[in-house]
Design an enzyme around this catalytic site. Structure first.
Site, PDB file in Angstrom:
ATOM      1  N   GLY A   7       0.595  -1.306  -0.083  1.00  0.00           N
ATOM      2  CA  GLY A   7       0.333  -0.078   0.393  1.00  0.00           C
ATOM      3  C   GLY A   7       0.781   1.732  -0.226  1.00  0.00           C
ATOM      4  O   GLY A   7       0.390   2.048   0.746  1.00  0.00           O
ATOM      5  N   SER A   8       2.183   1.248  -0.757  1.00  0.00           N
ATOM      6  CA  SER A   8       2.713   1.883  -0.825  1.00  0.00           C
ATOM      7  C   SER A   8       2.183   3.385  -1.530  1.00  0.00           C
ATOM      8  O   SER A   8       2.057   5.362  -1.040  1.00  0.00           O
ATOM      9  CB  SER A   8       3.764   2.130  -1.065  1.00  0.00           C
ATOM     10  OG  SER A   8       4.232   1.914  -1.936  1.00  0.00           O
ATOM     11  N   ARG A  56     -14.521 -16.122 -10.644  1.00  0.00           N
ATOM     12  CA  ARG A  56     -14.089 -14.268 -10.680  1.00  0.00           C
ATOM     13  C   ARG A  56     -15.610 -12.843 -11.017  1.00  0.00           C
ATOM     14  O   ARG A  56     -15.588 -12.137  -9.819  1.00  0.00           O
ATOM     15  CB  ARG A  56     -13.709 -13.958 -11.648  1.00  0.00           C
ATOM     16  CG  ARG A  56     -12.087 -12.997 -11.425  1.00  0.00           C
ATOM     17  CD  ARG A  56     -11.632 -12.907 -12.619  1.00  0.00           C
ATOM     18  NE  ARG A  56     -10.222 -13.706 -12.698  1.00  0.00           N
ATOM     19  CZ  ARG A  56      -9.733 -13.460 -12.271  1.00  0.00           C
ATOM     20  NH1 ARG A  56      -9.070 -12.464 -11.832  1.00  0.00           N
ATOM     21  NH2 ARG A  56      -8.256 -14.325 -11.931  1.00  0.00           N
ATOM     22  N   ARG A  82      -4.819  -8.387  -9.277  1.00  0.00           N
ATOM     23  CA  ARG A  82      -5.585  -9.695  -9.274  1.00  0.00           C
ATOM     24  C   ARG A  82      -6.766  -8.302 -11.041  1.00  0.00           C
ATOM     25  O   ARG A  82      -6.980  -7.301 -11.158  1.00  0.00           O
ATOM     26  CB  ARG A  82      -7.357  -9.462  -8.391  1.00  0.00           C
ATOM     27  CG  ARG A  82      -6.762 -10.611  -8.360  1.00  0.00           C
ATOM     28  CD  ARG A  82      -7.985 -10.551  -6.947  1.00  0.00           C
ATOM     29  NE  ARG A  82      -9.328 -11.547  -7.315  1.00  0.00           N
ATOM     30  CZ  ARG A  82      -9.698 -12.495  -7.480  1.00  0.00           C
ATOM     31  NH1 ARG A  82      -8.542 -13.978  -7.788  1.00  0.00           N
ATOM     32  NH2 ARG A  82     -10.709 -13.084  -8.245  1.00  0.00           N
ATOM     33  N   ASN A  98      -5.290   3.114 -12.903  1.00  0.00           N
ATOM     34  CA  ASN A  98      -4.094   2.135 -12.500  1.00  0.00           C
ATOM     35  C   ASN A  98      -3.190   2.282 -12.253  1.00  0.00           C
ATOM     36  O   ASN A  98      -2.795   3.467 -13.222  1.00  0.00           O
ATOM     37  CB  ASN A  98      -4.127   1.121 -13.386  1.00  0.00           C
ATOM     38  CG  ASN A  98      -3.030  -0.340 -12.540  1.00  0.00           C
ATOM     39  OD1 ASN A  98      -3.306  -0.833 -11.747  1.00  0.00           O
ATOM     40  ND2 ASN A  98      -2.630  -1.113 -13.421  1.00  0.00           N
ATOM     41  N   HIS A 100       0.754   0.596 -13.069  1.00  0.00           N
ATOM     42  CA  HIS A 100       2.127  -0.534 -13.492  1.00  0.00           C
ATOM     43  C   HIS A 100       3.310  -0.007 -13.947  1.00  0.00           C
ATOM     44  O   HIS A 100       3.935   1.241 -14.182  1.00  0.00           O
ATOM     45  CB  HIS A 100       1.781  -0.825 -15.181  1.00  0.00           C
ATOM     46  CG  HIS A 100       1.761  -1.964 -15.875  1.00  0.00           C
ATOM     47  ND1 HIS A 100       1.756  -2.624 -14.914  1.00  0.00           N
ATOM     48  CD2 HIS A 100       2.782  -2.389 -16.221  1.00  0.00           C
ATOM     49  CE1 HIS A 100       2.529  -3.789 -15.390  1.00  0.00           C
ATOM     50  NE2 HIS A 100       2.922  -3.606 -16.345  1.00  0.00           N
ATOM     51  N   LEU A 135      -5.383  -5.874 -21.100  1.00  0.00           N
ATOM     52  CA  LEU A 135      -5.109  -5.228 -20.199  1.00  0.00           C
ATOM     53  C   LEU A 135      -3.777  -4.608 -20.400  1.00  0.00           C
ATOM     54  O   LEU A 135      -2.939  -4.823 -21.117  1.00  0.00           O
ATOM     55  CB  LEU A 135      -4.554  -6.726 -19.503  1.00  0.00           C
ATOM     56  CG  LEU A 135      -3.781  -6.948 -18.520  1.00  0.00           C
ATOM     57  CD1 LEU A 135      -4.349  -6.702 -16.769  1.00  0.00           C
ATOM     58  CD2 LEU A 135      -3.103  -8.114 -18.357  1.00  0.00           C
TER      59      LEU A 135
HETATM   60  C1  GAR Z   1       3.228  -1.203  -7.772  1.00  0.00           C
HETATM   61  O1  GAR Z   1       5.123  -1.405  -7.511  1.00  0.00           O
HETATM   62  C2  GAR Z   1       2.560  -0.961  -8.729  1.00  0.00           C
HETATM   63  O2  GAR Z   1       3.191  -0.410  -9.751  1.00  0.00           O
HETATM   64  C3  GAR Z   1       2.397  -2.542  -8.630  1.00  0.00           C
HETATM   65  O3  GAR Z   1       2.549  -3.015  -7.475  1.00  0.00           O
HETATM   66  C4  GAR Z   1       3.247  -2.283  -6.570  1.00  0.00           C
HETATM   67  C5  GAR Z   1       2.022  -2.203  -5.527  1.00  0.00           C
HETATM   68  O4  GAR Z   1       3.010  -1.176  -4.609  1.00  0.00           O
HETATM   69  N1  GAR Z   1       0.925  -2.857  -9.589  1.00  0.00           N
HETATM   70  C6  GAR Z   1       1.080  -3.750 -10.444  1.00  0.00           C
HETATM   71  O5  GAR Z   1       2.130  -4.486 -11.035  1.00  0.00           O
HETATM   72  C7  GAR Z   1      -0.226  -4.264 -12.059  1.00  0.00           C
HETATM   73  N2  GAR Z   1      -0.165  -4.790 -12.382  1.00  0.00           N
HETATM   74  P1  GAR Z   1       2.352  -0.650  -3.372  1.00  0.00           P
HETATM   75  O6  GAR Z   1       1.329  -1.803  -2.762  1.00  0.00           O
HETATM   76  O7  GAR Z   1       3.778   0.005  -2.587  1.00  0.00           O
HETATM   77  O8  GAR Z   1       1.351   0.789  -3.500  1.00  0.00           O
END
Ligand code: GAR
Length: 204
Positions: A7-8, A56, A82, A98, A100, A135
């Protein structure tokens, strides 16, 4: 706000003093650190465990109902790990963001930092985009780039990219809150364009 783990990015948005109220944080993983952090700050935190729902589409319908209970203007995926069903995306299209960890359209999917290093790219980064049924290919709001160093490992590169994620995601949410994002022909136009839509991180 939807998340699955640490969750950063959620914390970066929550701490950025944006003109928003975070009405709820929902996680498909009850143990997600992001949920605990939200609870400590009095933000409504909801766990909806996907492992208790085999189907799902049925789980996503429950999730969508839970989200709508909080009447958000925007749904922010912050490390929500997910794949969302088409029905869910259709319900929130145009108000679903989102982040990425790559410069899309390069490296959609998982293990983006490993793949960037394997390809030998010299610039890597992150992307905030609107979610569509395609996606990791929705209209791009903002990107940040970081140089790839010769001695980078997936972890060192991920850390440098994550620092940029924490800059661009609050910016994207601010633009949305200010009504400055318009999607036309699958592209995002920033209204009153006085700020650049891409950020090159130098020396980071
Ligand atoms: C982040 O790096 C985000 O870009 C990635 O997950 C991490 C979550 O970090 N998301 C994906 O890969 C989505 N396809 P966080 O929980 O510390 O925010």
């Amino acid at each position: 706000m939807l998340l699955s783990g640490r969750g950063s990015n959620f914390r970066a948005i929550a701490e950025a003093e944006l003109p928003i109220d975070i009405v709820a944080v929902i996680s498909n993983r009850p143990q997600a650190a992001g949920l605990a952090w939200a609870r400590e700050r009095g933000i409504q935190a909801v766990a909806l465990d996907h492992t208790e729902h085999a189907d799902r589409a049925a789980f996503d319908a429950l999730l969508a109902d839970e989200i709508e209970r909080h009447c958000p203007d925007l749904v922010v995926l912050a490390g929500y790990m997910r794949i969302l069903s088409p029905g869910f995306i259709a319900r929130f299209e145009g108000r679903l963001l989102n982040i990425h960890p790559s410069l899309l359209p390069m490296f959609p999917g998982l293990k983006t930092h490993e793949r960037a290093l394997a390809e030998g790219v010299k610039i890597h980064g992150c992307t905030v985009h609107f979610v569509t049924a395609d996606l990791d290919h929705g209209p791009i709001v903002i990107q940040a780039a970081v140089p790839v160093r010769g001695d980078d490992t997936p972890d060192t590169l991920a850390a440098r990219v994550l620092a940029q994620e924490h800059r661009i995601y609050p910016q994207a949410v601010r633009w949305f809150a200010e009504g400055r994002l318009a999607i036309r022909d699958g592209r995002v136009n920033l209204k009153d364009n006085s700020t650049s839509q891409s950020v090159l991180a130098t020396g980071a």
